[in-house]
Write a protein that holds these residues in place. Structure first.
Motif, PDB file in Angstrom:
ATOM      1  N   GLY A  95       7.804   0.435  12.188  1.00 51.98           N
ATOM      2  CA  GLY A  95       8.407   0.733  14.142  1.00 51.98           C
ATOM      3  C   GLY A  95       7.857  -0.114  14.056  1.00 51.98           C
ATOM      4  N   ARG A  96       8.102  -0.321  15.263  1.00 49.09           N
ATOM      5  CA  ARG A  96       7.951  -0.969  16.679  1.00 49.09           C
ATOM      6  C   ARG A  96       7.840  -0.666  18.025  1.00 49.09           C
ATOM      7  N   HIS A  97       7.175  -1.464  19.136  1.00 48.98           N
ATOM      8  CA  HIS A  97       7.291  -0.990  20.483  1.00 48.98           C
ATOM      9  C   HIS A  97       8.697  -1.657  21.123  1.00 48.98           C
ATOM     10  N   ASP A  98       9.584  -0.962  22.294  1.00 53.83           N
ATOM     11  CA  ASP A  98      10.254  -1.427  22.768  1.00 53.83           C
ATOM     12  C   ASP A  98       9.947  -2.131  24.315  1.00 53.83           C
ATOM     13  N   ARG A 136       0.800  -1.096  -0.159  1.00 54.60           N
ATOM     14  CA  ARG A 136      -0.014  -0.051   0.021  1.00 54.60           C
ATOM     15  C   ARG A 136       0.646   1.046  -0.553  1.00 54.60           C
ATOM     16  N   LYS A 137       1.549   1.270   1.018  1.00 50.33           N
ATOM     17  CA  LYS A 137       2.705   2.118   0.749  1.00 50.33           C
ATOM     18  C   LYS A 137       3.439   2.408  -0.098  1.00 50.33           C
ATOM     19  N   LEU A 193       7.401   3.567   7.626  1.00 55.87           N
ATOM     20  CA  LEU A 193       5.885   2.977   7.896  1.00 55.87           C
ATOM     21  C   LEU A 193       5.434   3.425   9.226  1.00 55.87           C
ATOM     22  N   THR A 194       4.476   4.256   9.544  1.00 55.96           N
ATOM     23  CA  THR A 194       4.581   5.480  10.602  1.00 55.96           C
ATOM     24  C   THR A 194       3.584   4.011  11.542  1.00 55.96           C
ATOM     25  N   GLU A 199       0.267   3.222  10.238  1.00 52.14           N
ATOM     26  CA  GLU A 199       0.099   2.850   8.729  1.00 52.14           C
ATOM     27  C   GLU A 199       0.486   0.559   9.248  1.00 52.14           C
ATOM     28  N   PHE A 200       0.965   0.707   9.878  1.00 53.58           N
ATOM     29  CA  PHE A 200       1.241  -0.759  10.271  1.00 53.58           C
ATOM     30  C   PHE A 200       1.776  -0.577  12.281  1.00 53.58           C
ATOM     31  N   CYS A 201       0.957  -1.061  12.708  1.00 48.08           N
ATOM     32  CA  CYS A 201       1.844  -1.560  14.263  1.00 48.08           C
ATOM     33  C   CYS A 201      -0.048  -2.990  14.562  1.00 48.08           C
ATOM     34  N   VAL A 202       1.045  -3.662  15.078  1.00 47.63           N
ATOM     35  CA  VAL A 202       1.382  -5.605  15.198  1.00 47.63           C
ATOM     36  C   VAL A 202       1.894  -5.857  15.874  1.00 47.63           C
ATOM     37  N   LYS A 203       1.145  -6.109  17.788  1.00 48.23           N
ATOM     38  CA  LYS A 203       2.098  -6.379  18.592  1.00 48.23           C
ATOM     39  C   LYS A 203       1.996  -7.803  18.773  1.00 48.23           C
ATOM     40  N   LEU A 204       3.114  -8.680  17.820  1.00 46.67           N
ATOM     41  CA  LEU A 204       3.652  -9.946  17.109  1.00 46.67           C
ATOM     42  C   LEU A 204       4.415 -10.525  16.569  1.00 46.67           C
TER      43      LEU A 204
END
Length: 223
Positions: free
Chosen positions: A173-176, A74-75, A202-203, A206-211
């Motif tokens: 990006g990601r969560h620490d 998509r991006k 990717l902001t 736009e993408f954020c999955v905790k897996l």
């Protein structure tokens, strides 16, 4: 159905090709790639060309990987195909057995996804095989790509060669571990700012999955 003879040759190649040194990496060729066109099986006529390359261990392949691939398409637009890439020799974890490679590749072929098996653990090697392509990477990976300590000649010298090959990076990006969101700001990074067209972020929207694959392995789960 896997072609064991083809897969076996790729595994055997890892002992010499996966550890190519800076001075010999120009010997890399597309003959070192085994490309599976989903359920169609091994592609024996692929001539190369710009793609979206998503490298990883995929142990296991999970929903987060698929959502990231779709977010990348998509991006980027333009209809580029996503090809997942598994290296038979991981820079940190060593060589993967033929049986394990077959198991991981099957995850893609049964879902009609394209996957390439290569002996290349370094992005400079991957770039010579997939010139003009966009590589999907996570925040942790791009931090290493941009870190001078991994390169005797400095990160900028490697990035200039990647740039000459038409390669770029789409960074998720990601969560620490504390739950704080981390993403690359190319304009503010001391190295990336000199390569403004090479890194796209990717902001969180736009993408954020905790897996993670690690969590799924611990829970015995798969896609």
């Amino acid at each position: 159905m896997m072609k064991k003879a083809v897969m076996g040759s790729v595994v055997a190649m890892a002992a010499t090709s996966a550890c190519l040194r800076w001075s010999t990496r120009t010997t890399i060729s597309k003959q070192n790639i085994t490309l599976y066109r989903g359920k169609e099986g091994v592609d024996t006529e692929w001539k190369g060309g710009p793609l979206i390359i998503f490298a990883g261990s995929f142990n296991p392949l999970h929903e987060g990987h698929l959502k990231l691939a779709h977010a990348a398409q998509r991006k980027l637009g333009g209809g580029k195909r996503v090809v997942y890439e598994i290296t038979v020799r991981n820079a940190d974890k060593g060589q993967i057995t033929e049986e394990e490679i077959q198991k991981r590749v099957t995850q893609f072929t049964t879902s009609n996804l394209w996957v390439a098996v290569t002996p290349f653990s370094l992005y400079i090697e991957k770039a010579h095989c997939f010139p003009g392509s966009v590589f999907i990477v996570g925040y942790d990976t791009v931090v290493r790509i941009l870190d001078d300590k991994y390169y005797p000649q400095g990160a900028a010298s490697v990035l200039r060669e990647l740039q000459s090959l038409g390669v770029s990076f789409l960074v998720a990006g990601r969560h620490d571990k504390d739950g704080k969101w981390q993403e690359l700001d190319p304009a503010a990074h001391p190295v990336a700012k000199d390569f403004p067209t090479m890194f796209t972020t990717l902001t969180k929207d736009e993408f954020c999955v905790k897996l993670s694959s690690t969590e799924l392995r611990q829970n015995g789960a798969r896609l």
